[in-house]
Write a protein that holds these residues in place. Sequence first.
Motif, PDB file in Angstrom:
ATOM      1  N   PRO A   1       0.813  -1.231   0.000  1.00 55.93           N
ATOM      2  CA  PRO A   1       0.000   0.000   0.000  1.00 55.93           C
ATOM      3  C   PRO A   1       0.839   1.271   0.000  1.00 55.93           C
ATOM      4  O   PRO A   1       0.492   2.257  -0.649  1.00 55.93           O
ATOM      5  CB  PRO A   1      -0.832  -0.141   1.279  1.00 55.93           C
ATOM      6  CG  PRO A   1      -0.922  -1.614   1.518  1.00 55.93           C
ATOM      7  CD  PRO A   1       0.387  -2.186   1.040  1.00 55.93           C
ATOM      8  N   GLY A   2       1.955   1.273   0.718  1.00 60.76           N
ATOM      9  CA  GLY A   2       2.777   2.470   0.783  1.00 60.76           C
ATOM     10  C   GLY A   2       3.449   2.823  -0.524  1.00 60.76           C
ATOM     11  O   GLY A   2       3.868   3.970  -0.720  1.00 60.76           O
ATOM     12  N   ASP A   3       3.566   1.868  -1.452  1.00 63.96           N
ATOM     13  CA  ASP A   3       4.242   2.129  -2.723  1.00 63.96           C
ATOM     14  C   ASP A   3       3.485   3.119  -3.587  1.00 63.96           C
ATOM     15  O   ASP A   3       4.086   3.790  -4.439  1.00 63.96           O
ATOM     16  CB  ASP A   3       4.444   0.824  -3.492  1.00 63.96           C
ATOM     17  CG  ASP A   3       5.521  -0.049  -2.878  1.00 63.96           C
ATOM     18  OD1 ASP A   3       6.169   0.401  -1.917  1.00 63.96           O
ATOM     19  OD2 ASP A   3       5.713  -1.184  -3.352  1.00 63.96           O
ATOM     20  N   SER A   4       2.182   3.219  -3.409  1.00 65.50           N
ATOM     21  CA  SER A   4       1.387   4.153  -4.212  1.00 65.50           C
ATOM     22  C   SER A   4       0.987   5.398  -3.425  1.00 65.50           C
ATOM     23  O   SER A   4       0.178   6.195  -3.883  1.00 65.50           O
ATOM     24  CB  SER A   4       0.128   3.456  -4.744  1.00 65.50           C
ATOM     25  OG  SER A   4      -0.679   3.010  -3.670  1.00 65.50           O
ATOM     26  N   SER A   5       1.574   5.578  -2.246  1.00 58.83           N
ATOM     27  CA  SER A   5       1.223   6.710  -1.395  1.00 58.83           C
ATOM     28  C   SER A   5       1.744   8.022  -1.983  1.00 58.83           C
ATOM     29  O   SER A   5       2.872   8.114  -2.463  1.00 58.83           O
ATOM     30  CB  SER A   5       1.822   6.506  -0.004  1.00 58.83           C
ATOM     31  OG  SER A   5       1.590   7.635   0.816  1.00 58.83           O
TER      32      SER A   5
ATOM     33  N   ALA B   1       2.980  12.090 -10.058  1.00 58.28           N
ATOM     34  CA  ALA B   1       3.263  11.971  -8.632  1.00 58.28           C
ATOM     35  C   ALA B   1       4.426  11.013  -8.390  1.00 58.28           C
ATOM     36  O   ALA B   1       4.417   9.872  -8.866  1.00 58.28           O
ATOM     37  CB  ALA B   1       2.027  11.497  -7.890  1.00 58.28           C
ATOM     38  N   ALA B   2       5.398  11.485  -7.619  1.00 62.39           N
ATOM     39  CA  ALA B   2       6.617  10.703  -7.372  1.00 62.39           C
ATOM     40  C   ALA B   2       6.393   9.716  -6.229  1.00 62.39           C
ATOM     41  O   ALA B   2       7.007   9.802  -5.158  1.00 62.39           O
ATOM     42  CB  ALA B   2       7.779  11.644  -7.058  1.00 62.39           C
ATOM     43  N   THR B   3       5.514   8.756  -6.448  1.00 64.23           N
ATOM     44  CA  THR B   3       5.310   7.692  -5.473  1.00 64.23           C
ATOM     45  C   THR B   3       6.486   6.727  -5.520  1.00 64.23           C
ATOM     46  O   THR B   3       7.289   6.736  -6.459  1.00 64.23           O
ATOM     47  CB  THR B   3       4.021   6.925  -5.779  1.00 64.23           C
ATOM     48  OG1 THR B   3       4.165   6.278  -7.068  1.00 64.23           O
ATOM     49  CG2 THR B   3       2.818   7.860  -5.835  1.00 64.23           C
ATOM     50  N   LYS B   4       6.591   5.858  -4.519  1.00 64.37           N
ATOM     51  CA  LYS B   4       7.654   4.846  -4.529  1.00 64.37           C
ATOM     52  C   LYS B   4       7.555   3.969  -5.768  1.00 64.37           C
ATOM     53  O   LYS B   4       8.569   3.610  -6.380  1.00 64.37           O
ATOM     54  CB  LYS B   4       7.573   3.994  -3.267  1.00 64.37           C
ATOM     55  CG  LYS B   4       7.971   4.717  -1.989  1.00 64.37           C
ATOM     56  CD  LYS B   4       7.899   3.771  -0.801  1.00 64.37           C
ATOM     57  CE  LYS B   4       8.304   4.483   0.486  1.00 64.37           C
ATOM     58  NZ  LYS B   4       8.206   3.586   1.671  1.00 64.37           N
TER      59      LYS B   4
END
Length: 410
Positions: free
Chosen positions: A16-20, A82-85
Amino acid sequence: MKALFGQGQDSLSIKPGDSSWPFWLAVPLYPYSRRRTLRKEVVKDTIWTFDQMQGILYTVVPIRMTVVKLSEGGLLVYAPVAATKECIRLVQELEAKYGDVKYIILPTASGLEHKVFVGPFARRFPVAQVFVTENQWSFPVNLPLSWLGFPSKRTHVLPENSKDAPFAEDFNYAVLSIDLGRGSFEEVALLHKRSRTLLLTDSVLSVPESPPEIVQVDPYPLLFHARDSALERVEDTEANRRKGWQRITLFALYLRPSALEMSGQGQALRDALKAPDRSKKAYFGWFPFKWKAQWQQSFEALRGGGRPFVAPILQSFIFTQAPQAVLDWADEVASWNFQRIIPCHFDAPIEATPDQFRRAFTFLKKKSSIGEGFLGGGSQPLPEEDFEFIRELEENLTKRGITSPQKEKV
């Protein structure tokens, strides 16, 4: 075309955090703090698109970044997202094979939906030089680029002549600049010469019949707009996803198309109280509109078989401010040798010739001896009734002094 979510993973398996996206409050558009990224290889070992999704009130469309391999080694990025992970990891995979990100292009002046991403993206690629158009501004407060996170020592204005740019070996560009009074509309058309690919931001687009892949990662907005009333439950089927997408397109490009009827507040409230889904996600059952039977005809007229065209709001609001400047810019771009167009929204790539690109701007010319009028795509007019709300909005904004009256008559 080969598509990748994450590191070759499917759309459900990333963390989930990869697309934050923690900076979503700067421009609070759906899906807010979580943005998936879809990478596609458009030209083998040369050009890749990175699609994300954004919108308002579930009117969601793709927003796109394009990455191009430089002949000298390294990469150029056009219109960061957006510079997501997840997004950064996908770019870094290309860096590992083709070299560092060397150049980042912000191809617009006022569009916060593009500008807000540049600073965070540039910080993740510390050797990249950032290039912007000259007349940068922001609304409602005109902030300097450094306040928006742009690296001051690495940010430059694009040279007036594209031959003076450090990436001139690979690219031509032409900047469209229109003075709107409180700011400028600007767009950089960037041609990658070797692959004959034209990169655009907003000026020309093409609408697919079915929803783009990135929009289908989260199908809820499609199904929300596929309903005919607040009382209807809609199954998740391919047909309903297509129906929802086509209605979303009419919303996005016309704001309030003629095929849409607004319900009275009383009726909308009564329907909301009876709605099968009254959750916060469903706006507590609020669904204050219904579609006329001919809505699909409006969509087909807008789509025009997938031909490139200028969005209605640009036709009414922006390009009529300086029609000759727009036509001169379109002529210059049409003089280039390209075979495909990659815009920042809706469909991509668009297989199109320079002549097809140029014909998208014929709405700026008066009727000619061969019968062409104010045409959406150079072959048939967009329905006049679908422009009614946009023109009313333009008149109200002009009366309030928010926009300037038309400077040149077409």
